[in-house]
Design an enzyme around this catalytic site. Structure first.
Site, PDB file in Angstrom:
ATOM      1  N   ASN A 167     136.621 -57.038  68.708  1.00  0.00           N
ATOM      2  CA  ASN A 167     135.202 -57.385  68.850  1.00  0.00           C
ATOM      3  C   ASN A 167     134.317 -56.895  67.703  1.00  0.00           C
ATOM      4  O   ASN A 167     133.328 -57.542  67.381  1.00  0.00           O
ATOM      5  CB  ASN A 167     134.665 -56.912  70.205  1.00  0.00           C
ATOM      6  CG  ASN A 167     134.846 -55.428  70.426  1.00  0.00           C
ATOM      7  OD1 ASN A 167     135.620 -54.772  69.734  1.00  0.00           O
ATOM      8  ND2 ASN A 167     134.127 -54.900  71.386  1.00  0.00           N
ATOM      9  N   GLU A 172     139.371 -45.010  72.717  1.00  0.00           N
ATOM     10  CA  GLU A 172     138.109 -45.703  73.022  1.00  0.00           C
ATOM     11  C   GLU A 172     138.483 -46.942  73.818  1.00  0.00           C
ATOM     12  O   GLU A 172     138.919 -47.947  73.237  1.00  0.00           O
ATOM     13  CB  GLU A 172     137.398 -46.101  71.722  1.00  0.00           C
ATOM     14  CG  GLU A 172     136.801 -44.951  70.957  1.00  0.00           C
ATOM     15  CD  GLU A 172     135.616 -44.306  71.658  1.00  0.00           C
ATOM     16  OE1 GLU A 172     135.111 -44.862  72.655  1.00  0.00           O
ATOM     17  OE2 GLU A 172     135.215 -43.221  71.221  1.00  0.00           O
ATOM     18  N   CYS A 181     132.477 -53.274  74.686  1.00  0.00           N
ATOM     19  CA  CYS A 181     133.127 -52.367  75.652  1.00  0.00           C
ATOM     20  C   CYS A 181     132.141 -51.647  76.546  1.00  0.00           C
ATOM     21  O   CYS A 181     132.407 -51.418  77.711  1.00  0.00           O
ATOM     22  CB  CYS A 181     133.956 -51.353  74.888  1.00  0.00           C
ATOM     23  SG  CYS A 181     133.004 -50.530  73.610  1.00  0.00           S
ATOM     24  N   GLU A 193     133.730 -40.698  69.121  1.00  0.00           N
ATOM     25  CA  GLU A 193     133.550 -41.200  67.758  1.00  0.00           C
ATOM     26  C   GLU A 193     132.101 -40.935  67.346  1.00  0.00           C
ATOM     27  O   GLU A 193     131.247 -40.643  68.183  1.00  0.00           O
ATOM     28  CB  GLU A 193     133.878 -42.705  67.692  1.00  0.00           C
ATOM     29  CG  GLU A 193     135.347 -42.947  67.976  1.00  0.00           C
ATOM     30  CD  GLU A 193     135.854 -44.309  67.527  1.00  0.00           C
ATOM     31  OE1 GLU A 193     135.275 -45.316  67.961  1.00  0.00           O
ATOM     32  OE2 GLU A 193     136.821 -44.339  66.752  1.00  0.00           O
TER      33      GLU A 193
HETATM   34  P1  NAD Z   1     144.009 -54.610  73.402  1.00  0.00           P
HETATM   35  O1  NAD Z   1     144.181 -53.385  74.218  1.00  0.00           O
HETATM   36  O2  NAD Z   1     144.694 -55.837  73.822  1.00  0.00           O
HETATM   37  O3  NAD Z   1     144.459 -54.344  71.891  1.00  0.00           O
HETATM   38  C1  NAD Z   1     143.888 -53.311  71.117  1.00  0.00           C
HETATM   39  C2  NAD Z   1     144.764 -53.025  69.916  1.00  0.00           C
HETATM   40  O4  NAD Z   1     145.962 -52.382  70.352  1.00  0.00           O
HETATM   41  C3  NAD Z   1     145.225 -54.267  69.140  1.00  0.00           C
HETATM   42  O5  NAD Z   1     145.163 -53.982  67.765  1.00  0.00           O
HETATM   43  C4  NAD Z   1     146.663 -54.445  69.596  1.00  0.00           C
HETATM   44  O6  NAD Z   1     147.472 -55.095  68.652  1.00  0.00           O
HETATM   45  C5  NAD Z   1     147.105 -53.009  69.770  1.00  0.00           C
HETATM   46  N1  NAD Z   1     148.234 -52.785  70.673  1.00  0.00           N
HETATM   47  C6  NAD Z   1     148.593 -53.501  71.751  1.00  0.00           C
HETATM   48  N2  NAD Z   1     149.682 -52.959  72.342  1.00  0.00           N
HETATM   49  C7  NAD Z   1     150.012 -51.866  71.618  1.00  0.00           C
HETATM   50  C8  NAD Z   1     151.038 -50.873  71.729  1.00  0.00           C
HETATM   51  N3  NAD Z   1     151.932 -50.894  72.709  1.00  0.00           N
HETATM   52  N4  NAD Z   1     151.076 -49.874  70.807  1.00  0.00           N
HETATM   53  C9  NAD Z   1     150.152 -49.816  69.820  1.00  0.00           C
HETATM   54  N5  NAD Z   1     149.173 -50.733  69.666  1.00  0.00           N
HETATM   55  C10 NAD Z   1     149.092 -51.741  70.557  1.00  0.00           C
HETATM   56  O7  NAD Z   1     142.422 -54.802  73.323  1.00  0.00           O
HETATM   57  P2  NAD Z   1     141.609 -56.041  72.714  1.00  0.00           P
HETATM   58  O8  NAD Z   1     141.808 -57.200  73.629  1.00  0.00           O
HETATM   59  O9  NAD Z   1     141.884 -56.164  71.266  1.00  0.00           O
HETATM   60  O10 NAD Z   1     140.113 -55.503  72.853  1.00  0.00           O
HETATM   61  C11 NAD Z   1     139.397 -55.540  74.016  1.00  0.00           C
HETATM   62  C12 NAD Z   1     139.438 -54.216  74.735  1.00  0.00           C
HETATM   63  O11 NAD Z   1     139.003 -53.175  73.871  1.00  0.00           O
HETATM   64  C13 NAD Z   1     138.506 -54.152  75.920  1.00  0.00           C
HETATM   65  O12 NAD Z   1     139.118 -53.497  77.006  1.00  0.00           O
HETATM   66  C14 NAD Z   1     137.341 -53.333  75.411  1.00  0.00           C
HETATM   67  O13 NAD Z   1     136.590 -52.690  76.404  1.00  0.00           O
HETATM   68  C15 NAD Z   1     138.016 -52.379  74.513  1.00  0.00           C
HETATM   69  N6  NAD Z   1     137.081 -51.839  73.526  1.00  0.00           N
HETATM   70  C16 NAD Z   1     136.696 -50.537  73.615  1.00  0.00           C
HETATM   71  C17 NAD Z   1     135.774 -50.016  72.724  1.00  0.00           C
HETATM   72  C18 NAD Z   1     135.333 -48.582  72.805  1.00  0.00           C
HETATM   73  O14 NAD Z   1     134.821 -48.079  71.822  1.00  0.00           O
HETATM   74  N7  NAD Z   1     135.487 -47.900  73.909  1.00  0.00           N
HETATM   75  C19 NAD Z   1     135.254 -50.839  71.720  1.00  0.00           C
HETATM   76  C20 NAD Z   1     135.676 -52.167  71.643  1.00  0.00           C
HETATM   77  C21 NAD Z   1     136.599 -52.660  72.548  1.00  0.00           C
END
Ligand code: NAD
Length: 485
Positions: free
Chosen positions: A154, A251, A285, A459
């Site tokens: 995002n 996060e 998020c 962060e």
């Molecule tokens: P996701 O969890 O599907 O993927 C996040 C990242 O993790 C990607 O780069 C993915 O390739 C990687 N990944 C996936 N499986 C992995 C594994 N087993 N080992 C290591 N890396 C792995 O999330 P998304 O769909 O990209 O993003 C949306 C999510 O992120 C939502 O839940 C949102 O709330 C959260 N988010 C949180 C924040 C925050 O600061 N708290 C900010 C933005 C988004």
């Protein structure tokens, strides 16, 4: 489309672009049209090894530089980012589909803020002196070593900087893996850092899906992992990092409450609800997706909300007038539309929106449900799209218990003109980031992060330093050593 979105190569390692077409191809899709705008290749084991080796080899010399020298490079990078804001914002819009109206003021600019802030802070990082009679202890604040950053889709530029800037300020090297959905922007961050004078190997970018992330997290040469992603991914990454007793920052997702009391300024509360649900097409998020509105003002709030949502300018994200763009991908749009179906099936009242928009790309309408109850799926699960759930309440104690009755604890907001209630409610929220009469501000000066299942660590701000450095205590004895025999 005339803009050149194809990067020179998929990865940026040891100060240069590197390609290995042996990896799984990843097509980059422009969410506003569905067109393919670039192809990158997931990192092969050889690429992963190259990146970790480069980071490991370069880190000690970087940590040995003075904080002032390291900081100067980060601050120079911040200036370059600001000077290139237009191009970086266009690329961010191609990568994510977010309107240029947003990307031109939020993404590269907040990345630059982070580089500037931690660049300024690098020179101030010190240990302390602890006097013990004639003897003493001093602490050294040392780098962790090689840090891995893993991003969500995002805010690709922002996440690449929010992780990279504090890591580098503390003397670490970083390997950043962007989300496979938005692989383009982090490469530009790496380019800019090197243009600013960063030594080769200190900030590397590798592409790939979860397997690449997993390979990075489990490599014994890696000392720290910072993930931005969903709770299920967080559980996996945290567990994998625990195997190697690695430092982590998580996060993760949220389902944050926003409480609007009967004395609130309704126009501001509606603005907060719009910012906290529809900015970036709801893909934020910390969004306040459970909007608890006092029964006395509920219909007035909903009427004004529906009217203002009707003013959203939905269209070409590159048009500066567009204020609401597509979802990041067809998959994400379908997940979110699935939640709309669930909301309807569970009997929530659809106030506005609810449908896909018939045009190219992955557009859906900003959607508001009212009469939502706490047990509905749309009130419990993170939807990560433009779907707001409005719930009723009458009593403060009751709404606080309901607001906190969630596995998540990322953010929370309250709108009220009652000063003592505002602070009482903020104190009672089980969330890492709270807002009073505003929503979703995220300045670099303030800690950002979640409690409960929404995360570990913080962060931004001075707090981030503790998560990218470690203390070494050095005992110094001036008198004789006493031993029992
Ligand atoms: P996701 O969890 O599907 O993927 C996040 C990242 O993790 C990607 O780069 C993915 O390739 C990687 N990944 C996936 N499986 C992995 C594994 N087993 N080992 C290591 N890396 C792995 O999330 P998304 O769909 O990209 O993003 C949306 C999510 O992120 C939502 O839940 C949102 O709330 C959260 N988010 C949180 C924040 C925050 O600061 N708290 C900010 C933005 C988004």
């Amino acid at each position: 489309m005339t803009y050149d979105t194809q990067p020179k190569a998929s990865h940026f390692i040891n100060g240069a672009y590197v390609e290995d077409t042996g990896g799984t191809p990843i097509d980059v899709i422009y969410p506003a049209t569905g067109e393919k705008i670039a192809t990158v290749y997931a990192a092969t084991p050889a690429i992963i090894d190259l990146a970790i080796k480069a980071a490991k080899d370069a880190q000690a010399a970087w940590a040995a530089m003075t904080g002032t020298e390291r900081g100067r490079i980060l601050r120079r990078a911040a200036d370059i980012m600001r000077a290139r804001n237009h191009d970086l914002s266009v690329l961010e819009t191609f990568d994510t589909g977010k309107p240029y109206q947003e990307t031109s003021v939020v993404d590269a600019t907040s990345g630059a803020d982070s580089l500037e802030y931690f660049g300024g802070m690098a020179a101030t990082l010190t240990g302390e002196h602890i006097q013990l009679g004639d003897n003493w202890v001093y602490t050294r604040r040392e780098a962790l070593g090689v840090c891995v950053g893993i991003g969500a889709w995002n805010y690709p530029t922002q996440i690449a900087c929010w992780k990279g800037a504090p890591a580098l300020a503390c003397g670490n090297a970083m390997i950043f893996k962007p989300s496979e959905t938005t692989p383009l922007c982090a490469l530009k961050v790496a380019e800019i850092l090197h243009e600013a004078g960063l030594p080769a190997g200190i900030y590397n970018v590798v592409q790939g899906m979860g397997e690449v992330g997993h390979a990075l997290v489990t490599d014994p040469r890696v000392d720290k992992v910072s993930l931005t992603g969903s709770v299920p991914t967080g559980r996996k990454v945290y567990a994998a990092a625990a195997e190697g007793i690695k430092h982590v920052t998580m996060e993760l997702g949220g389902k944050s409450p926003m409480i609007v009391f009967e004395d609130a300024n309704i126009e501001n509360a509606v603005s907060g609800a719009i910012l906290g649900n529809f900015y970036s097409s709801g893909q934020v998020c910390s969004n306040g997706t459970r909007v608890f509105v006092h029964k006395a003002i509920k219909e007035q709030f909903l009427a004004r909300l529906a009217e203002r949502v009707g003013n959203a300018v939905i269209g070409d994200p590159m048009d500066p007038d567009t204020s609401f763009g597509p979802m990041v991908s067809e998959r994400q749009m379908n997940i979110v539309l699935g939640y709309v179906e669930k909301g309807l099936a569970e009997g929530a009242r659809l106030v506005t929106g609810g449908a896909r928009i018939e045009r190219d790309g992955f557009y859906m309408q900003p959607t508001v449900f009212a009469d939502v109850t706490d047990d509905m799926v749309i009130a419990r699960e993170e939807i990560f799209g433009p779907v707001m759930a409005v719930l009723d309440f009458e009593d403060e104690a009751d709404v606080m218990a309901r607001a906190n009755d969630t596995e998540f604890g990322l953010a929370a907001g309250v709108f009220t003109n009652d000063l003592t209630r505002a602070h009482r409610v903020a104190a009672a929220f089980e969330a890492g980031t709270c807002f009073i009469n505003t929503y979703n501000d995220a300045p670099v000066e303030a800690p950002f992060g979640g409690s409960k299942n929404s995360g570990v660590g913080r962060e931004n701000s001075k707090a981030a330093i503790a998560h990218y450095s470690q203390l070494k205590s050095v005992f110094v004895r001036m008198d004789d050593v006493e031993a029992p025999f």
